[in-house]
Scaffold this active site. Structure first.
Site, PDB file in Angstrom:
ATOM      1  N   LYS A 177      -7.391 -10.141  -8.102  1.00  0.00           N
ATOM      2  CA  LYS A 177      -7.229  -8.969  -8.974  1.00  0.00           C
ATOM      3  C   LYS A 177      -6.309  -9.320 -10.141  1.00  0.00           C
ATOM      4  O   LYS A 177      -5.137  -9.627  -9.944  1.00  0.00           O
ATOM      5  CB  LYS A 177      -6.663  -7.803  -8.161  1.00  0.00           C
ATOM      6  N   THR A 188      -0.435   4.713 -11.048  1.00  0.00           N
ATOM      7  CA  THR A 188      -1.386   3.790 -10.415  1.00  0.00           C
ATOM      8  C   THR A 188      -1.011   3.463  -8.976  1.00  0.00           C
ATOM      9  O   THR A 188      -1.481   2.475  -8.425  1.00  0.00           O
ATOM     10  CB  THR A 188      -1.461   2.483 -11.225  1.00  0.00           C
ATOM     11  N   GLY A 204      -1.168   3.072  -5.239  1.00  0.00           N
ATOM     12  CA  GLY A 204      -2.252   3.073  -4.272  1.00  0.00           C
ATOM     13  C   GLY A 204      -3.510   2.353  -4.705  1.00  0.00           C
ATOM     14  O   GLY A 204      -4.521   2.380  -3.994  1.00  0.00           O
ATOM     15  N   THR A 205      -3.476   1.663  -5.858  1.00  0.00           N
ATOM     16  CA  THR A 205      -4.704   1.021  -6.344  1.00  0.00           C
ATOM     17  C   THR A 205      -5.224  -0.043  -5.382  1.00  0.00           C
ATOM     18  O   THR A 205      -6.429  -0.123  -5.131  1.00  0.00           O
ATOM     19  CB  THR A 205      -4.489   0.389  -7.732  1.00  0.00           C
ATOM     20  N   GLY A 206      -4.332  -0.880  -4.854  1.00  0.00           N
ATOM     21  CA  GLY A 206      -4.776  -1.962  -3.977  1.00  0.00           C
ATOM     22  C   GLY A 206      -5.383  -1.453  -2.683  1.00  0.00           C
ATOM     23  O   GLY A 206      -6.446  -1.926  -2.248  1.00  0.00           O
ATOM     24  N   CYS A 207      -4.723  -0.478  -2.078  1.00  0.00           N
ATOM     25  CA  CYS A 207      -5.237   0.121  -0.842  1.00  0.00           C
ATOM     26  C   CYS A 207      -6.592   0.772  -1.097  1.00  0.00           C
ATOM     27  O   CYS A 207      -7.530   0.640  -0.303  1.00  0.00           O
ATOM     28  CB  CYS A 207      -4.271   1.180  -0.318  1.00  0.00           C
TER      29      CYS A 207
END
Length: 263
Positions: A175, A206, A208-211
């Protein structure tokens, strides 16, 4: 009536509701799968950061996993915050006995820079967990933490992917959200490459984007989508969620998991 695909998240709780188990389950609901959870840790967390963390005992994690999988079954698994080497190794052992797609989000630090994985657990992630991954989804900080490769440009994403793939996942999604310019990610299995691009939204909310991205990928895989198709759909979903991110509390707000309901 056909049962919904079942996706199991093995991760920590975010009491503020923006990331962790809470983000995973919201994502799964939004994408039409049945979400289930195995809690690995409880955090005292809000928009300003992580104030405290309590790991659950290994036996509690094992019991949750067996309870869900043995009765309900599972179509895909997503891992997030695993906190310690003992938890990483226990979860890896449990996952190895399931024959379903696995998305590993090697969570190392929170959006605010708070550590969520003990340094002593890095070897366990490399040796025990990553080889089980259908897709590993590290951001650039996590790539550096796991491999020592530091990415400063889009061209270096290939080197990062090769370093992650060396630990055994079938696919690596590197990412590039921390790079300047448009939001570009590289998905590769070492031979096939998919570059995923999206406009960068001027929105600092932003959390929580990875989860969210990892859970969206697991949801697609549970529906029977190919890895490239699941990742492309997840990228589109999380880009919309970032665009709709909203202020909450005094710090970094969450992405909006229900943005399509209001689109």
């Amino acid at each position: 009536m056909t049962a919904l695909p079942r996706v199991l998240t093995v991760a920590g709780s975010d009491s503020g509701g923006g990331a962790g188990i809470q983000a995973d389950l919201k994502t799964m609901l939004a994408l039409g799968v049945h979400g289930m959870s195995v809690l690995t840790a409880v955090t005292a967390q809000n928009s300003l950061g992580v104030q405290d963390v309590w790991e659950l005992p290994v036996e509690a994690v094992r019991a949750q996993f067996r309870s869900v999988v043995d009765d309900i079954g599972v179509s895909a698994v997503k891992t997030g915050m695993l906190a310690s080497a003992e938890l990483v190794e226990a979860v890896a052992e449990l996952i190895a006995a399931t024959d379903v797609p696995v998305v590993v989000d090697p969570v190392g630090v929170s959006k605010h820079g708070d550590p969520l994985l003990a340094a002593s657990a890095l070897d366990s992630v490399r040796v025990k967990l990553l080889p089980l991954a259908t897709v590993a989804t590290p951001n650039l900080d996590e790539v550096a933490q796991l491999t020592g490769v530091r990415v400063a440009s889009e061209e270096e994403l290939r080197e990062a992917a090769a370093a992650v793939l060396a630990y055994g996942p079938k696919w690596a999604l590197i990412k590039g959200g921390h790079l300047p310019g448009e939001a570009v990610d590289l998905l590769t299995d070492g031979s096939e490459e998919h570059w995923l691009r999206a406009p960068r939204h001027d929105n600092r909310h932003t959390h929580g984007t990875g989860c969210t991205l990892a859970s969206a990928i697991a949801s697609g895989l549970a529906k029977g989508e190919s890895v490239p198709a699941a990742v492309a759909a997840a990228k589109e979903y999380v880009t919309g969620a970032i665009a709709a991110g909203f202020a909450l509390g005094g710090g970094i707000g969450p992405v909006d998991h229900g943005w399509r309901l209001r689109a």
